[in-house]
Design a protein around this motif. Structure first.
Motif, PDB file in Angstrom:
ATOM      1  N   LEU A 108       0.828  -1.197   0.000  1.00 14.96           N
ATOM      2  CA  LEU A 108       0.000   0.000   0.000  1.00 14.96           C
ATOM      3  C   LEU A 108       0.868   1.254   0.000  1.00 14.96           C
ATOM      4  O   LEU A 108       0.573   2.235  -0.695  1.00 14.96           O
ATOM      5  N   LEU A 109       1.949   1.222   0.762  1.00 12.91           N
ATOM      6  CA  LEU A 109       2.864   2.361   0.773  1.00 12.91           C
ATOM      7  C   LEU A 109       3.497   2.545  -0.611  1.00 12.91           C
ATOM      8  O   LEU A 109       3.625   3.676  -1.103  1.00 12.91           O
ATOM      9  N   GLY A 245      -7.177  -3.792   1.710  1.00 14.90           N
ATOM     10  CA  GLY A 245      -7.599  -4.210   0.383  1.00 14.90           C
ATOM     11  C   GLY A 245      -8.364  -3.112  -0.342  1.00 14.90           C
ATOM     12  O   GLY A 245      -8.144  -2.862  -1.534  1.00 14.90           O
ATOM     13  N   ALA A 246      -9.283  -2.450   0.368  1.00  9.75           N
ATOM     14  CA  ALA A 246     -10.050  -1.375  -0.249  1.00  9.75           C
ATOM     15  C   ALA A 246      -9.136  -0.232  -0.661  1.00  9.75           C
ATOM     16  O   ALA A 246      -9.307   0.365  -1.738  1.00  9.75           O
ATOM     17  N   LEU A 278      -3.447  11.909   2.160  1.00 12.62           N
ATOM     18  CA  LEU A 278      -3.519  10.489   1.793  1.00 12.62           C
ATOM     19  C   LEU A 278      -2.206   9.786   2.109  1.00 12.62           C
ATOM     20  O   LEU A 278      -2.189   8.695   2.691  1.00 12.62           O
ATOM     21  N   ALA A 279      -1.083  10.415   1.748  1.00 15.41           N
ATOM     22  CA  ALA A 279       0.226   9.814   2.009  1.00 15.41           C
ATOM     23  C   ALA A 279       0.491   9.719   3.511  1.00 15.41           C
ATOM     24  O   ALA A 279       1.043   8.715   3.996  1.00 15.41           O
ATOM     25  N   GLY A 280       0.096  10.739   4.261  1.00 12.70           N
ATOM     26  CA  GLY A 280       0.300  10.713   5.705  1.00 12.70           C
ATOM     27  C   GLY A 280      -0.500   9.609   6.376  1.00 12.70           C
ATOM     28  O   GLY A 280       0.017   8.912   7.266  1.00 12.70           O
ATOM     29  N   MET A 281      -1.754   9.431   5.975  1.00 14.00           N
ATOM     30  CA  MET A 281      -2.581   8.360   6.531  1.00 14.00           C
ATOM     31  C   MET A 281      -1.977   6.991   6.202  1.00 14.00           C
ATOM     32  O   MET A 281      -1.929   6.090   7.046  1.00 14.00           O
ATOM     33  N   THR A 282      -1.504   6.847   4.957  1.00 13.19           N
ATOM     34  CA  THR A 282      -0.905   5.578   4.546  1.00 13.19           C
ATOM     35  C   THR A 282       0.359   5.284   5.341  1.00 13.19           C
ATOM     36  O   THR A 282       0.582   4.150   5.786  1.00 13.19           O
ATOM     37  N   LEU A 283       1.196   6.291   5.539  1.00 15.34           N
ATOM     38  CA  LEU A 283       2.429   6.105   6.299  1.00 15.34           C
ATOM     39  C   LEU A 283       2.128   5.729   7.748  1.00 15.34           C
ATOM     40  O   LEU A 283       2.792   4.853   8.325  1.00 15.34           O
TER      41      LEU A 283
END
Length: 326
Positions: A108-109, A245-246, A278-283
């Motif tokens: 995902l990252l 997954g989503a 979005l990138a911050g939440m993913t990290l």
């Protein structure tokens, strides 16, 4: 104004019902086809709950409203982590035991980094679409191979237990359920896209902002219900599987199909406001998922994620005011 709002609400309700019905029908068809229960479960848990986002993206791109599709996909990603996972963890701490999911977090990252690279030129082209869809294809191949490699994985045991019963409906009934759900899904997404586009035009709000807020929140409701139900049953890895997954499906498949149908320029706000969030939440999710120990997400961390999402939503809503930068 009442008609677009009515269409928007009707579309959301139709998507909420038909998305779950379509997943159930597809699962029943797969069982009749004697697919391994774990494979069926992984695909449904991983990608099935993003079917409404996919339907909205296809209609939005077809009607030349790519901003709505992109906003929905990115907004759903942010909602999945900042709202759904956080609210679920507030009910009970979420623990990660599955090695499959531990390997999905870096993917995902990587998908987020790939997205950032592709949109750095402020466009989504068909070449970008090819890259995203190719990455999605590789991910699907990897997913299909997991049942054979990780039959004793924690997620495998949870999904296998849920999918163990034999089909309870006939092949014809399962097929009819899938077809009816697909028809309602198509109709609901068309209503939703038309209502949202009309309301955005009347209010002077961009498609991107509407997709990031109203549509993303509406499409996320079935996933929230699924995660809360799984958390109450102690299926922590199913919760994480749904969210991871989503998020992967939205970034790769939904955005990829959108760009394939309707290549478009990206609004500057998407790159300066939404992509960093979005990138911050993913990290944050990556750090939590890779952390050693039993606890993945406890209430203090869930509150932090929820506060971050609330701050982002307030920032976004401020820009919904006509002339506010959308």
């Amino acid at each position: 104004m009442l008609l677009p709002i009515a269409a928007l609400l009707a579309g959301l309700l139709m998507l909420a019902w038909s998305g779950e019905q379509f997943v159930q029908g597809a699962r029943a068809l797969a069982r009749h086809g004697r697919m391994p229960p774990l494979l069926v479960g992984l695909v449904v848990v991983g990608f099935g709950h993003s079917v409404p986002e996919l339907a909205v993206a296809i209609w939005s791109a077809w009607l030349e409203r790519p901003g709505l599709a992109l906003g929905n996909a990115w907004g759903a990603h942010i909602v999945n982590i900042g709202l759904i996972l956080a609210v679920t963890a507030l009910l009970a701490p979420v623990r990660l035991r599955s090695q499959v999911l531990r390997r999905e977090a870096p993917m995902l990252l990587a998908a987020t980094a790939l997205t950032a690279v592709l949109v750095a030129d402020s466009t989504l082209s068909r070449a970008d679409a090819f890259v995203l869809l190719a990455a999605m294809g590789a991910l699907l191949v990897w997913t299909v191979r997991q049942p054979r490699r990780h039959a004793d994985d924690a997620l495998a045991r949870e999904i296998a237990a849920d999918d163990a019963p034999a089909p309870t409906r006939s092949l014809g009934a399962a097929l009819l359920q899938s077809l009816v759900a697909a028809a309602v899904l198509a109709g609901g997404s068309a209503l939703l896209v038309w209502g949202t586009a009309a309301a955005a035009w009347l209010l002077g709000i961009s498609d991107l902002a509407m997709g990031l807020s109203v549509i993303a929140l509406g499409c996320a409701l079935p996933e929230l219900a699924a995660c809360v139900a799984a958390a109450r049953q102690g299926d922590d890895d199913v919760v994480l599987g749904t969210v991871l997954g989503a998020a992967l499906f939205n970034l790769l498949a939904v955005v990829g199909l959108t760009a394939a149908i309707a290549p478009a320029d990206i609004e500057p706000q998407a790159l300066t406001r939404d992509l960093p969030v979005l990138a911050g939440m993913t990290l944050a999710l990556f750090v939590l998922a890779r952390r050693r120990g039993e606890g993945l997400l406890r209430r203090p961390e869930a509150l932090t994620l929820l506060f971050a999402y609330g701050a982002y939503l307030a920032w976004l809503l401020a820009t919904l005011v006509p002339g506010g930068g959308t």
